[in-house]
Each structure stands twice: as C-alpha cells, then as structure tokens.
Write an enzyme that holds these catalytic residues in place. Structure first.
Site, PDB file in Angstrom:
ATOM      1  N   CYS A 179      18.243   2.426 -19.505  1.00 17.19           N
ATOM      2  CA  CYS A 179      19.369   1.564 -19.171  1.00 17.19           C
ATOM      3  C   CYS A 179      20.254   1.223 -20.369  1.00 17.19           C
ATOM      4  O   CYS A 179      21.051   2.052 -20.789  1.00 17.19           O
ATOM      5  CB  CYS A 179      18.884   0.327 -18.435  1.00 17.19           C
ATOM      6  SG  CYS A 179      20.220  -0.506 -17.513  1.00 17.19           S
ATOM      7  N   LYS A 224      11.675   0.383 -23.915  1.00 16.95           N
ATOM      8  CA  LYS A 224      13.115   0.186 -24.087  1.00 16.95           C
ATOM      9  C   LYS A 224      13.423  -0.444 -25.437  1.00 16.95           C
ATOM     10  O   LYS A 224      12.853  -1.472 -25.809  1.00 16.95           O
ATOM     11  CB  LYS A 224      13.620  -0.693 -22.945  1.00 16.95           C
ATOM     12  CG  LYS A 224      15.117  -0.880 -22.872  1.00 16.95           C
ATOM     13  CD  LYS A 224      15.463  -1.623 -21.586  1.00 16.95           C
ATOM     14  CE  LYS A 224      16.939  -1.827 -21.384  1.00 16.95           C
ATOM     15  NZ  LYS A 224      17.227  -2.463 -20.078  1.00 16.95           N
ATOM     16  N   GLU A 237      14.942   2.368 -13.142  1.00 22.37           N
ATOM     17  CA  GLU A 237      14.365   1.282 -13.927  1.00 22.37           C
ATOM     18  C   GLU A 237      13.812   0.185 -13.007  1.00 22.37           C
ATOM     19  O   GLU A 237      14.462  -0.225 -12.045  1.00 22.37           O
ATOM     20  CB  GLU A 237      15.439   0.702 -14.847  1.00 22.37           C
ATOM     21  CG  GLU A 237      14.965  -0.429 -15.736  1.00 22.37           C
ATOM     22  CD  GLU A 237      16.099  -1.058 -16.532  1.00 22.37           C
ATOM     23  OE1 GLU A 237      15.808  -1.660 -17.577  1.00 22.37           O
ATOM     24  OE2 GLU A 237      17.269  -0.946 -16.104  1.00 22.37           O
TER      25      GLU A 237
END
Length: 300
Positions: free
Chosen positions: A160, A117, A44
């Site tokens: 993440c 995300k 990331e």
C-alpha cells in the site's frame, strides 16, 4: 523458451467478521486456481475490515502471529491448490509490536517469506502508525526491500503506502525481483467532489505504472472495494475504489478492474523485462556516484 506466469488477483469487500472475509478470499483463490493461476495475490488486510479509521486498543485483538489461524488457512490453500499465494496479516510479533505484513506461501514449501510494511501512513481515516510498527530494513531473515524466492519466481512484495515511493520499487528491482506486487487498501473520503476523486485514483494508478516503466518489471496491484464505515462515528467512512490492475514492464495495462468485487487473471511473459531493459537501460545509466543526498531527509 519463453517463461510465462499465470497471475491472478482477488479484489473483494471485507468485513469485521474474519470468517466472512476469509470465505470471500478463499472463494476468489479457488476460482483463480481453477482457471489456471499459478500465483494468486490478495489485497491488504483482506481478513478484516479496514480497522485503522480510528484508534482503539481493543482492535489489537484482531492481530495474529505469522503461523496463526489465518496463516495456516492460507498455507493449506496454497498446498491443496498447487499455487503460490500472497496473503496479508495484521501480525502480532510480540506484545506491543504489531506489523502490517504480506506473507507468501509456496505450494510445496509452505511459508517461504514475509514482508513487513515499511512506510506507515498517519492521515485522517488512515491511522496506521497507531497499529503498525515499520518493518526492519536490515533484518538478515529477509525483511526490508528484499524479494521473496518462490517456485514461480522472485517476488518483490510491497504494501500500500509503499507504492508511492520509487525508492522501494527500485531497491526491489536492484535485488533481482521479477515482478512487483502491491496489496492495497485505498479509497475516497465520501465528501470529496468527483474531480478530486478522479485525480486521486488516476495518480494512484499512474505512480505504480511508472514503477513498471522505471524498472522494466510487471506490476500487480490488488485493492479492496465497498464502503466501510468508521465504527467510531467520527467520519463518514471510506469508499474503497477497487481499480486493481496488472501491467507489463512498459506500464501497459493488461487487466484493470472496476469498482466491484472482481478477479483478474493474466499470463505474464517474465522474459520480456529483459528485452525492455535492453532498449531502456535505466539501471546501466544510473549515476550512483551522484545520488548520495537521497539518504537525507531534505536538501536545504
């Protein structure tokens, strides 16, 4: 005939200097491609330091459109090396709309998809809600929990904080993902004691291995390494713990990195998930008639 896929990941440090960070990424990509990797995954926000440790409007200048300089560089590497490449961008979608975006480039077709995300944290040292708009869950162009089709298979790409949510992994599996990929930036608060650090890292590894078990899919996780200071000077910064890994569809660790810059390379048997799902048929036995409350915030 068994379908196999040679998967590599780059675990690296990163810096505010994009050129330096991207040079480190490129070196890892080239090394893995030379070793035969067909799919290479980066961590990331690999092109910059982890800038979300404090809130500063000038840091939005780090953002780029999907087809900006970083995207073009990654697309060029995928084409040159004949690989599928998953990179990460601080994406400028429009004025005031920015995303934390994983982007996939195919060796022959260029950019074939991206994932913005969905779960955005807001914790001390991880002030991501200031910078990132959550991804759109119903975008017909492939946003939300939709796998990305590539020449090496269907990739379930998440980012993440998404890794802590079994719902995200399940929805990717239900949409036909053949493996789950989690680019990550996670580390310790330096003052925490060793026992607390161990608990945090073990929990992080365990939850992602559980997604492999619950869905019968391989899982690939790339984290960053090194100490990154808080440039505001408010906190002592973050010690990113690395620990990148690749596991099989029963959660078995196939490769596991330490706390330094490292490359991992594993040959996955993509057909093994079919065998695992036949002996552990979780998708068959799900009580979908009884799960309606999962769409509620909480059951009072």
């Amino acid at each position: 005939m068994t379908r196999t896929l040679k998967v590599g990941l780059v675990q690296q440090s990163a810096w505010p200097d994009k050129a330096r960070s991207l040079a480190e990424s490129e070196a890892g990509i080239r090394e893995l491609a030379a070793a035969g990797a067909e799919l290479v995954m980066l961590q990331e926000l690999h092109a910059t330091h982890y800038f979300c440790q404090h809130e500063a409007v000038e840091l939005f200048d780090l953002a780029e459109p999907l087809d900006g300089p970083t995207g073009r560089q990654l697309a060029g590497l995928a084409a040159e090396l004949g690989i599928v490449l998953m990179g990460s961008l601080f994406e400028r979608r429009a004025a005031g709309v920015y995303h934390n975006t994983a982007v996939v480039y195919d060796r022959d077709r260029g950019r074939v998809g991206h994932y913005r995300k969905m779960h955005i944290p807001d914790d001390p040292g991880f002030y991501e809600k200031f910078y990132f708009t959550p991804g759109d869950h119903d975008d017909a162009r492939g946003q939300g929990f939709q796998p990305i089709d590539t020449s090496v298979g269907r990739l379930g790409v998440l980012v993440c904080w998404d890794q802590w949510y079994p719902e995200a992994a399940r929805l990717m599996a239900m949409a036909g993902a053949e493996l789950l990929l989690y680019p990550t930036a996670i580390g310790w608060h330096p003052p925490d004691d060793d026992d607390e650090k161990a608990r945090q890292k073990e929990a992080w590894t365990l939850i992602q291995r559980s997604h492999a078990v619950a869905n019968g899919l391989p899982v690939v996780v790339a984290n960053r390494v090194g100490h990154e200071p808080d440039h505001s000077g408010v906190s002592p910064g973050i010690d990113f713990w690395g620990g990148s890994f690749i596991c099989g569809p029963q959660g078995e660790l196939l490769a596991h990195a330490g706390g330094e810059a490292e490359r991992l390379l594993v040959t996955l048997d993509l057909d093994r998930g079919e065998d695992v799902r036949r002996i552990w048929p979780y998708l068959r036995d799900r009580r979908i008639d009884a799960y309606g409350d999962l769409t509620r915030r909480y059951r009072d």
